[in-house]
Design a protein around this motif. Structure first.
Motif, short mmCIF file in Angstrom:
data_model
loop_
_atom_site.label_atom_id
_atom_site.label_comp_id
_atom_site.label_asym_id
_atom_site.label_seq_id
_atom_site.Cartn_x
_atom_site.Cartn_y
_atom_site.Cartn_z
N ALA A 146 0.81 -1.21 0.00
CA ALA A 146 0.00 0.00 0.00
C ALA A 146 0.85 1.27 0.00
O ALA A 146 0.47 2.27 -0.62
N ILE A 147 1.98 1.24 0.67
CA ILE A 147 2.84 2.43 0.71
C ILE A 147 3.39 2.74 -0.68
O ILE A 147 3.39 3.89 -1.12
N LYS A 148 3.86 1.72 -1.37
CA LYS A 148 4.38 1.92 -2.73
C LYS A 148 3.28 2.44 -3.65
O LYS A 148 3.50 3.37 -4.43
N ARG A 149 2.08 1.89 -3.54
CA ARG A 149 0.96 2.32 -4.37
C ARG A 149 0.60 3.78 -4.08
O ARG A 149 0.36 4.56 -4.99
N ARG A 150 0.61 4.17 -2.81
CA ARG A 150 0.27 5.55 -2.43
C ARG A 150 1.29 6.54 -2.99
O ARG A 150 0.93 7.58 -3.53
N ILE A 151 2.57 6.19 -2.91
CA ILE A 151 3.62 7.05 -3.46
C ILE A 151 3.46 7.19 -4.97
O ILE A 151 3.56 8.29 -5.52
N ASP A 198 0.69 6.82 -6.68
CA ASP A 198 -0.53 7.56 -6.95
C ASP A 198 -0.32 9.07 -6.83
O ASP A 198 -1.05 9.85 -7.43
N MET A 199 0.67 9.48 -6.05
CA MET A 199 0.99 10.91 -5.91
C MET A 199 1.79 11.42 -7.11
O MET A 199 2.10 12.60 -7.18
N THR A 218 6.73 8.37 -9.93
CA THR A 218 7.01 7.11 -10.62
C THR A 218 8.41 7.18 -11.23
O THR A 218 9.02 8.25 -11.31
N ASP A 254 8.57 8.44 4.15
CA ASP A 254 8.17 8.17 2.77
C ASP A 254 9.28 8.56 1.80
O ASP A 254 9.54 7.85 0.82
#
Length: 72
Positions: free
Chosen positions: A22-27, A29-30, A33, A65
């Motif tokens: 979830a942490i990787k996905r949240r980063i 999503d911001m 990439t 993060d």
């Protein structure tokens, strides 16, 4: 080098996100990439949070993060 270690006024490029789940996905999503340019605008007096400009908008990240984002 991680985003946490980047200096104020420095422009860096994201090379890898080391977080998982979830942490990787949240980063991601911001907008942080692989290959994205990130400009470090400010760092708070105690080092947390870090304010960066990415894809035309300002973003504040916690040190924890920023440590997960490898840059060059």
């Amino acid at each position: 080098m991680t985003l946490r270690n980047a200096g104020v006024g420095q422009t860096v490029t994201v090379s890898k996100i080391t977080g998982v789940g979830a942490i990787k996905r949240r980063i991601m999503d911001m907008g942080l990439t692989k290959g994205t340019s990130v400009y470090v605008r400010k760092v708070a007096p105690l080092g947390d949070p870090i304010e960066v400009t990415v894809r035309g908008y300002e973003l504040s990240l916690r040190k924890a993060d920023a440590e997960l984002i490898e840059v060059q």
